[in-house]
Design a protein around this motif. Sequence first.
Motif, PDB file in Angstrom:
ATOM      1  N   VAL A  18       0.844  -1.198   0.000  1.00  0.00           N
ATOM      2  CA  VAL A  18       0.000   0.000   0.000  1.00  0.00           C
ATOM      3  C   VAL A  18       0.881   1.251   0.000  1.00  0.00           C
ATOM      4  O   VAL A  18       0.592   2.224  -0.701  1.00  0.00           O
ATOM      5  N   MET A  19       1.976   1.223   0.773  1.00  0.00           N
ATOM      6  CA  MET A  19       2.902   2.358   0.798  1.00  0.00           C
ATOM      7  C   MET A  19       3.547   2.585  -0.568  1.00  0.00           C
ATOM      8  O   MET A  19       3.759   3.722  -0.970  1.00  0.00           O
ATOM      9  N   VAL A  20       3.858   1.509  -1.271  1.00  0.00           N
ATOM     10  CA  VAL A  20       4.443   1.631  -2.611  1.00  0.00           C
ATOM     11  C   VAL A  20       3.466   2.363  -3.530  1.00  0.00           C
ATOM     12  O   VAL A  20       3.850   3.279  -4.254  1.00  0.00           O
ATOM     13  N   GLU A  21       2.207   1.964  -3.475  1.00  0.00           N
ATOM     14  CA  GLU A  21       1.198   2.535  -4.371  1.00  0.00           C
ATOM     15  C   GLU A  21       0.831   3.977  -4.002  1.00  0.00           C
ATOM     16  O   GLU A  21       0.785   4.848  -4.850  1.00  0.00           O
ATOM     17  N   LYS A  22       0.561   4.233  -2.724  1.00  0.00           N
ATOM     18  CA  LYS A  22       0.029   5.535  -2.307  1.00  0.00           C
ATOM     19  C   LYS A  22       1.094   6.573  -1.976  1.00  0.00           C
ATOM     20  O   LYS A  22       0.951   7.745  -2.314  1.00  0.00           O
ATOM     21  N   ASP A  23       2.157   6.153  -1.272  1.00  0.00           N
ATOM     22  CA  ASP A  23       3.117   7.111  -0.731  1.00  0.00           C
ATOM     23  C   ASP A  23       4.454   7.153  -1.467  1.00  0.00           C
ATOM     24  O   ASP A  23       5.337   7.908  -1.083  1.00  0.00           O
ATOM     25  N   ASN A  24       4.633   6.292  -2.487  1.00  0.00           N
ATOM     26  CA  ASN A  24       5.893   6.225  -3.230  1.00  0.00           C
ATOM     27  C   ASN A  24       7.056   5.867  -2.300  1.00  0.00           C
ATOM     28  O   ASN A  24       8.136   6.434  -2.373  1.00  0.00           O
ATOM     29  N   LYS A  25       6.798   4.900  -1.394  1.00  0.00           N
ATOM     30  CA  LYS A  25       7.807   4.480  -0.419  1.00  0.00           C
ATOM     31  C   LYS A  25       8.156   3.012  -0.616  1.00  0.00           C
ATOM     32  O   LYS A  25       7.313   2.209  -1.017  1.00  0.00           O
ATOM     33  N   MET A  46      22.326   1.523  -5.367  1.00  0.00           N
ATOM     34  CA  MET A  46      21.890   0.182  -5.766  1.00  0.00           C
ATOM     35  C   MET A  46      20.720   0.191  -6.752  1.00  0.00           C
ATOM     36  O   MET A  46      20.662  -0.657  -7.636  1.00  0.00           O
ATOM     37  N   TYR A  47      19.805   1.133  -6.601  1.00  0.00           N
ATOM     38  CA  TYR A  47      18.579   1.103  -7.403  1.00  0.00           C
ATOM     39  C   TYR A  47      18.468   2.266  -8.388  1.00  0.00           C
ATOM     40  O   TYR A  47      17.461   2.392  -9.077  1.00  0.00           O
ATOM     41  N   GLU A  48      19.495   3.120  -8.463  1.00  0.00           N
ATOM     42  CA  GLU A  48      19.571   4.219  -9.425  1.00  0.00           C
ATOM     43  C   GLU A  48      18.341   5.130  -9.376  1.00  0.00           C
ATOM     44  O   GLU A  48      17.703   5.424 -10.386  1.00  0.00           O
ATOM     45  N   VAL A  49      17.994   5.560  -8.166  1.00  0.00           N
ATOM     46  CA  VAL A  49      16.884   6.486  -7.935  1.00  0.00           C
ATOM     47  C   VAL A  49      17.372   7.601  -7.023  1.00  0.00           C
ATOM     48  O   VAL A  49      18.471   7.522  -6.477  1.00  0.00           O
ATOM     49  N   LYS A  50      16.569   8.630  -6.850  1.00  0.00           N
ATOM     50  CA  LYS A  50      16.866   9.697  -5.901  1.00  0.00           C
ATOM     51  C   LYS A  50      15.905   9.570  -4.725  1.00  0.00           C
ATOM     52  O   LYS A  50      14.697   9.384  -4.913  1.00  0.00           O
ATOM     53  N   VAL A  51      16.444   9.688  -3.522  1.00  0.00           N
ATOM     54  CA  VAL A  51      15.662   9.507  -2.300  1.00  0.00           C
ATOM     55  C   VAL A  51      15.297  10.873  -1.727  1.00  0.00           C
ATOM     56  O   VAL A  51      16.146  11.752  -1.596  1.00  0.00           O
ATOM     57  N   ALA A  52      14.025  11.035  -1.371  1.00  0.00           N
ATOM     58  CA  ALA A  52      13.558  12.274  -0.760  1.00  0.00           C
ATOM     59  C   ALA A  52      13.704  12.235   0.755  1.00  0.00           C
ATOM     60  O   ALA A  52      14.091  13.229   1.369  1.00  0.00           O
ATOM     61  N   ASP A  53      13.390  11.078   1.370  1.00  0.00           N
ATOM     62  CA  ASP A  53      13.329  11.016   2.827  1.00  0.00           C
ATOM     63  C   ASP A  53      13.530   9.577   3.299  1.00  0.00           C
ATOM     64  O   ASP A  53      13.148   8.637   2.600  1.00  0.00           O
ATOM     65  N   VAL A  54      14.109   9.427   4.483  1.00  0.00           N
ATOM     66  CA  VAL A  54      14.302   8.104   5.090  1.00  0.00           C
ATOM     67  C   VAL A  54      13.843   8.166   6.544  1.00  0.00           C
ATOM     68  O   VAL A  54      14.224   9.065   7.286  1.00  0.00           O
ATOM     69  N   LYS A  71      11.877  10.475  -4.591  1.00  0.00           N
ATOM     70  CA  LYS A  71      11.487  11.766  -5.153  1.00  0.00           C
ATOM     71  C   LYS A  71      10.391  11.541  -6.187  1.00  0.00           C
ATOM     72  O   LYS A  71      10.292  10.460  -6.778  1.00  0.00           O
ATOM     73  N   PRO A  72       9.550  12.558  -6.431  1.00  0.00           N
ATOM     74  CA  PRO A  72       8.370  12.385  -7.304  1.00  0.00           C
ATOM     75  C   PRO A  72       8.682  11.914  -8.722  1.00  0.00           C
ATOM     76  O   PRO A  72       7.857  11.249  -9.345  1.00  0.00           O
ATOM     77  N   GLU A  73       9.869  12.219  -9.234  1.00  0.00           N
ATOM     78  CA  GLU A  73      10.177  11.802 -10.603  1.00  0.00           C
ATOM     79  C   GLU A  73      10.495  10.310 -10.725  1.00  0.00           C
ATOM     80  O   GLU A  73      10.618   9.781 -11.821  1.00  0.00           O
ATOM     81  N   TYR A  74      10.621   9.615  -9.592  1.00  0.00           N
ATOM     82  CA  TYR A  74      10.851   8.165  -9.580  1.00  0.00           C
ATOM     83  C   TYR A  74       9.653   7.472  -8.961  1.00  0.00           C
ATOM     84  O   TYR A  74       9.031   7.993  -8.051  1.00  0.00           O
ATOM     85  N   ARG A  75       9.360   6.272  -9.462  1.00  0.00           N
ATOM     86  CA  ARG A  75       8.200   5.532  -8.953  1.00  0.00           C
ATOM     87  C   ARG A  75       8.661   4.318  -8.169  1.00  0.00           C
ATOM     88  O   ARG A  75       9.445   3.508  -8.670  1.00  0.00           O
ATOM     89  N   ALA A  76       8.169   4.182  -6.959  1.00  0.00           N
ATOM     90  CA  ALA A  76       8.515   3.045  -6.114  1.00  0.00           C
ATOM     91  C   ALA A  76       8.013   1.742  -6.728  1.00  0.00           C
ATOM     92  O   ALA A  76       8.658   0.704  -6.598  1.00  0.00           O
TER      93      ALA A  76
END
Length: 86
Positions: A18-25, A46-54, A71-76
């Motif tokens: 659910v977090m993957v779909e709704k919150d991009n986490k 490792m996954y070639e994305v940009k992280v907004a928050d941990v 970050k919004p430009e990447y999809r979880a």
Amino acid sequence: MKPDEIITYPLMTESASVMVEKDNKLLFVVNLKADKQDIKKAVEVMYEVKVADVHTLITPQGVKKAFVKLKPEYRASDVAIKLGIL
């Protein structure tokens, strides 16, 4: 620490999907000694994305979990599909 020493494995539960779909986490089980900056760098490498928050938490069983918001430009969901967990 190396990125593969920091991130033990991705975790996919019903609530994590659910977090993957709704919150991009994404949810990972990580090394107890890793801090938020280490986790952020490891996920980005490792996954070639940009992280907004941990956010991290340690369970009563002694397992450290990291909730990584991309970050919004990447999809979880894209990363989860590549990992084979979605």
